[in-house]
Design an enzyme around this catalytic site. Structure first.
Site, PDB file in Angstrom:
ATOM      1  N   ASP A 179     105.606   4.625  38.249  1.00  0.00           N
ATOM      2  CA  ASP A 179     106.249   4.660  36.935  1.00  0.00           C
ATOM      3  C   ASP A 179     106.164   3.247  36.331  1.00  0.00           C
ATOM      4  OD1 ASP A 179     108.760   6.620  35.594  1.00  0.00           O
ATOM      5  OD2 ASP A 179     108.423   4.585  34.843  1.00  0.00           O
ATOM      6  N   ILE A 180     105.745   3.192  35.074  1.00  0.00           N
ATOM      7  CA  ILE A 180     105.496   1.904  34.419  1.00  0.00           C
ATOM      8  C   ILE A 180     106.807   1.181  34.050  1.00  0.00           C
ATOM      9  CG2 ILE A 180     105.375   2.658  31.990  1.00  0.00           C
ATOM     10  CD1 ILE A 180     102.723   0.549  33.760  1.00  0.00           C
ATOM     11  N   HIS A 184     106.737  16.294  35.996  1.00  0.00           N
ATOM     12  CA  HIS A 184     106.613  15.163  36.930  1.00  0.00           C
ATOM     13  C   HIS A 184     107.865  15.073  37.788  1.00  0.00           C
ATOM     14  CE1 HIS A 184     108.094  13.739  33.014  1.00  0.00           C
ATOM     15  NE2 HIS A 184     108.848  12.878  33.669  1.00  0.00           N
ATOM     16  N   HIS A 219     110.095  12.517  39.861  1.00  0.00           N
ATOM     17  CA  HIS A 219     110.376  11.097  40.086  1.00  0.00           C
ATOM     18  C   HIS A 219     110.739  10.914  41.549  1.00  0.00           C
ATOM     19  CE1 HIS A 219     111.043   9.755  35.795  1.00  0.00           C
ATOM     20  NE2 HIS A 219     111.301  11.037  35.612  1.00  0.00           N
TER      21      HIS A 219
HETATM   22  P1  AMP Z   1     111.175  11.662  31.747  1.00  0.00           P
HETATM   23  O1  AMP Z   1     110.195  12.457  30.905  1.00  0.00           O
HETATM   24  O2  AMP Z   1     112.486  11.467  31.051  1.00  0.00           O
HETATM   25  O3  AMP Z   1     111.338  12.241  33.125  1.00  0.00           O
HETATM   26  O4  AMP Z   1     110.587  10.201  31.929  1.00  0.00           O
HETATM   27  C1  AMP Z   1     109.211   9.916  31.862  1.00  0.00           C
HETATM   28  C2  AMP Z   1     108.890   8.753  32.767  1.00  0.00           C
HETATM   29  O5  AMP Z   1     107.512   8.460  32.612  1.00  0.00           O
HETATM   30  C3  AMP Z   1     109.667   7.464  32.451  1.00  0.00           C
HETATM   31  O6  AMP Z   1     110.300   7.009  33.640  1.00  0.00           O
HETATM   32  C4  AMP Z   1     108.573   6.502  31.969  1.00  0.00           C
HETATM   33  O7  AMP Z   1     108.803   5.158  32.365  1.00  0.00           O
HETATM   34  C5  AMP Z   1     107.332   7.066  32.615  1.00  0.00           C
HETATM   35  N1  AMP Z   1     106.094   6.782  31.904  1.00  0.00           N
HETATM   36  C6  AMP Z   1     105.837   6.984  30.591  1.00  0.00           C
HETATM   37  N2  AMP Z   1     104.582   6.617  30.288  1.00  0.00           N
HETATM   38  C7  AMP Z   1     104.022   6.167  31.441  1.00  0.00           C
HETATM   39  C8  AMP Z   1     102.741   5.648  31.794  1.00  0.00           C
HETATM   40  N3  AMP Z   1     101.768   5.512  30.897  1.00  0.00           N
HETATM   41  N4  AMP Z   1     102.520   5.284  33.088  1.00  0.00           N
HETATM   42  C9  AMP Z   1     103.500   5.416  34.014  1.00  0.00           C
HETATM   43  N5  AMP Z   1     104.723   5.905  33.747  1.00  0.00           N
HETATM   44  C10 AMP Z   1     104.986   6.270  32.484  1.00  0.00           C
END
Ligand code: AMP
Length: 134
Positions: free
Chosen positions: A29-30, A93, A95
């Site tokens: 996660d970025i 996704h 986490h």
């Molecule tokens: P959520 O949809 O609320 O479960 O969160 C989406 C997650 O994706 C967040 O923790 C972001 O930091 C992560 N995220 C969004 N874009 C990217 C990316 N390009 N690379 C890695 N992680 C990402």
């Protein structure tokens, strides 16, 4: 319009890749809650986890378990927590979050990592998966 995660799968956007197989991808996660925060996604683009077909859902859980075990052995933590949110990115996704304190699970406490730290972590978790599979 493909999701940002489909663009990652297609190589249009870079990621810090941890592991990949035919159907699933794991990358860091970025904007991590904690060092090692990893996302596991199906390559099939589906918005909500409960809308996955059963085979993909079970496959994602099995893939996430494998990555999570390697993560737990790589990063100093009490345990690895799993959560599914999806309010930001409409592509399923899981986490995987190394937890030491409750705040690590809240998504309101973030840590900053350098590019080098991301590269090193992704490589370390990935090679642990390979060792656990042997
Ligand atoms: P959520 O949809 O609320 O479960 O969160 C989406 C997650 O994706 C967040 O923790 C972001 O930091 C992560 N995220 C969004 N874009 C990217 C990316 N390009 N690379 C890695 N992680 C990402």
């Amino acid at each position: 319009m493909p999701t940002i995660f489909t663009k990652i799968i297609n190589g249009e956007i870079p990621c810090f890749k941890v592991a990949e197989d035919e159907n699933f991808l794991a990358f860091l996660d970025i904007n991590p809650n904690a060092k090692g925060h990893t996302l596991c996604i199906p390559k099939k683009e589906v918005n909500k986890i409960l809308d996955l077909d059963e085979e993909t859902y079970l496959g994602l859980m099995s893939f996430s378990r494998k990555v999570g075990k390697a993560l737990e052995e790589t990063v100093d933590c009490k345990r690895v927590g799993m959560s599914v949110i999806g309010l930001e990115v409409p592509h399923v996704h899981v986490h995987l979050i190394p937890l030491n304190e409750m705040k690590d699970a809240t998504f309101q406490h973030k840590v900053k990592l350098s590019n080098e730290e991301f590269v090193e972590l992704a490589g370390a978790i990935g090679s642990k998966i390979e060792k656990l599979q042997k």
